[in-house]
Write an enzyme that holds these catalytic residues in place. Sequence first.
Site, PDB file in Angstrom:
ATOM      1  N   ARG A 175     -33.459   3.872 -13.943  1.00  0.00           N
ATOM      2  CA  ARG A 175     -32.642   2.821 -13.346  1.00  0.00           C
ATOM      3  C   ARG A 175     -32.941   1.454 -13.954  1.00  0.00           C
ATOM      4  O   ARG A 175     -32.057   0.610 -14.090  1.00  0.00           O
ATOM      5  CB  ARG A 175     -32.853   2.786 -11.829  1.00  0.00           C
ATOM      6  CG  ARG A 175     -31.895   1.836 -11.155  1.00  0.00           C
ATOM      7  CD  ARG A 175     -31.822   2.015  -9.660  1.00  0.00           C
ATOM      8  NE  ARG A 175     -30.799   1.131  -9.119  1.00  0.00           N
ATOM      9  CZ  ARG A 175     -29.503   1.366  -9.104  1.00  0.00           C
ATOM     10  NH1 ARG A 175     -29.043   2.496  -9.620  1.00  0.00           N
ATOM     11  NH2 ARG A 175     -28.641   0.510  -8.595  1.00  0.00           N
ATOM     12  N   ASP A 191     -34.183   7.222  -8.509  1.00  0.00           N
ATOM     13  CA  ASP A 191     -34.432   7.930  -7.263  1.00  0.00           C
ATOM     14  C   ASP A 191     -33.140   8.232  -6.525  1.00  0.00           C
ATOM     15  O   ASP A 191     -32.215   7.429  -6.493  1.00  0.00           O
ATOM     16  CB  ASP A 191     -35.320   7.084  -6.334  1.00  0.00           C
ATOM     17  CG  ASP A 191     -36.758   7.042  -6.808  1.00  0.00           C
ATOM     18  OD1 ASP A 191     -37.133   7.928  -7.591  1.00  0.00           O
ATOM     19  OD2 ASP A 191     -37.490   6.131  -6.402  1.00  0.00           O
TER      20      ASP A 191
END
Length: 435
Positions: free
Chosen positions: A97, A121
């Site tokens: 990310r 996540d």
Amino acid sequence: MSRFVITGGRRLKGELRPQGAKNEALQVICACLLTQEEVTISNVPEILDVLKLIELLQGLGVKVSHPTHGEYRFQAAEINFDYLETEDFYNKAVSLRGSIMILGPLLAIHGCGLVPKPGGDKIGRRRLDTHFLGFEKLGATFEYDAMNRCFKASANQLHGNYMLLDEASVTGTANIIMAAVLAKGTTTIYNAACEPYVQQLCLMLNSMGAKISGIASNLLTIDGVEKLHGCKHHCLPDMIEVGSYIGLAAMTRSEITIKDVNIRQLGIIPEAFRKLGIRVEEKGDDLYIPRQEHYMIEDFIDGSILTIADAPWPGLTPDLLSVFLVVATQAKGSVLIHQKMFESRLFFVDKLIDMGAKIILCDPHRATVIGQNHESQLRATKMTSPDIRAGIALLIAALSANGKSSIHNIDQIDRGYEHIDEKLNAIGAEIIRFA
């Protein structure tokens, strides 16, 4: 799939030293793209997410050297834009990310950039609007290529502007700052995130020649400069790891000293643990957690049940709510854990219920924990780590449980914690890693 096998119920004793802050490292490493001169960063955590980002920068043409553990030198003299179109770049960026934060520097220096829609996540919806709305305010245009699932941005010249962020996004604020430091004119960011990670990024950029004022507040003013130069930067200790160790000491009824934590940058984390009845003593820049057989949750002044909730800095970081939830299972009293920011981060509680914890999952954001005061220990079980923070919470639960537990998918834990099994084994834990 790699896994840990943990023998629970052991008392731990000794000293633990936290690694460098993961979230800070991801930001300041991306900032190295803003200069052609050498940047040296020390206290870098050598964990999976950080190492992936470094590999991604190397693919872009950044020269990277690694003179000693935790220290890296970066020089972005030439950028290979063809790499952005490769499958290797896509695979690395989509799994991380933090890769979205290369876009701000690439826009600032080269006027264009591309990044695939990042993963990370699975903790609920994590939108990127703040990043792109900020870039648009600076004069960039962007498009989303739905077929290739990537974002493309371009700008002939970025210009400073006033912006009010609709959310105090940490990575969004960091990305906008990195784009704005080389823009023409003055940029004002209101409702900016002011976490220590962002403060550190601003201090590093100022040491490179940027002009950022309002650091540590939610109102940043950035006067654009023509170029930045190299610097040396040292990452803070990871406050999430510090909080994890406080929770570990309480759950395992252990005596642990956490060394060199930079107490001033921990915010309300120690005080939040004290509300659960945990003794947290400050000794210089160390935290000492004495052995406690029991700890009692405070009520609010009017006698109502305590609520522990996450909030933007200086509120409690959402990355520690999983640890607070686990710690509460063995406290005396009850507490409501309110995870406001992410709607899936509490879904690991079914594993704790299987272990004998008394938890009521009210909805995707709230769970009520009825503490058992160490009168009924958790039971060992088999688990799978769904994300970094739930993974460390499950590890803490397993270390306190009776019997042998196993945690699969520990690559998730390795993404955030460097050699956690070795660190804990050194103070008395029994964790065996299987590849």
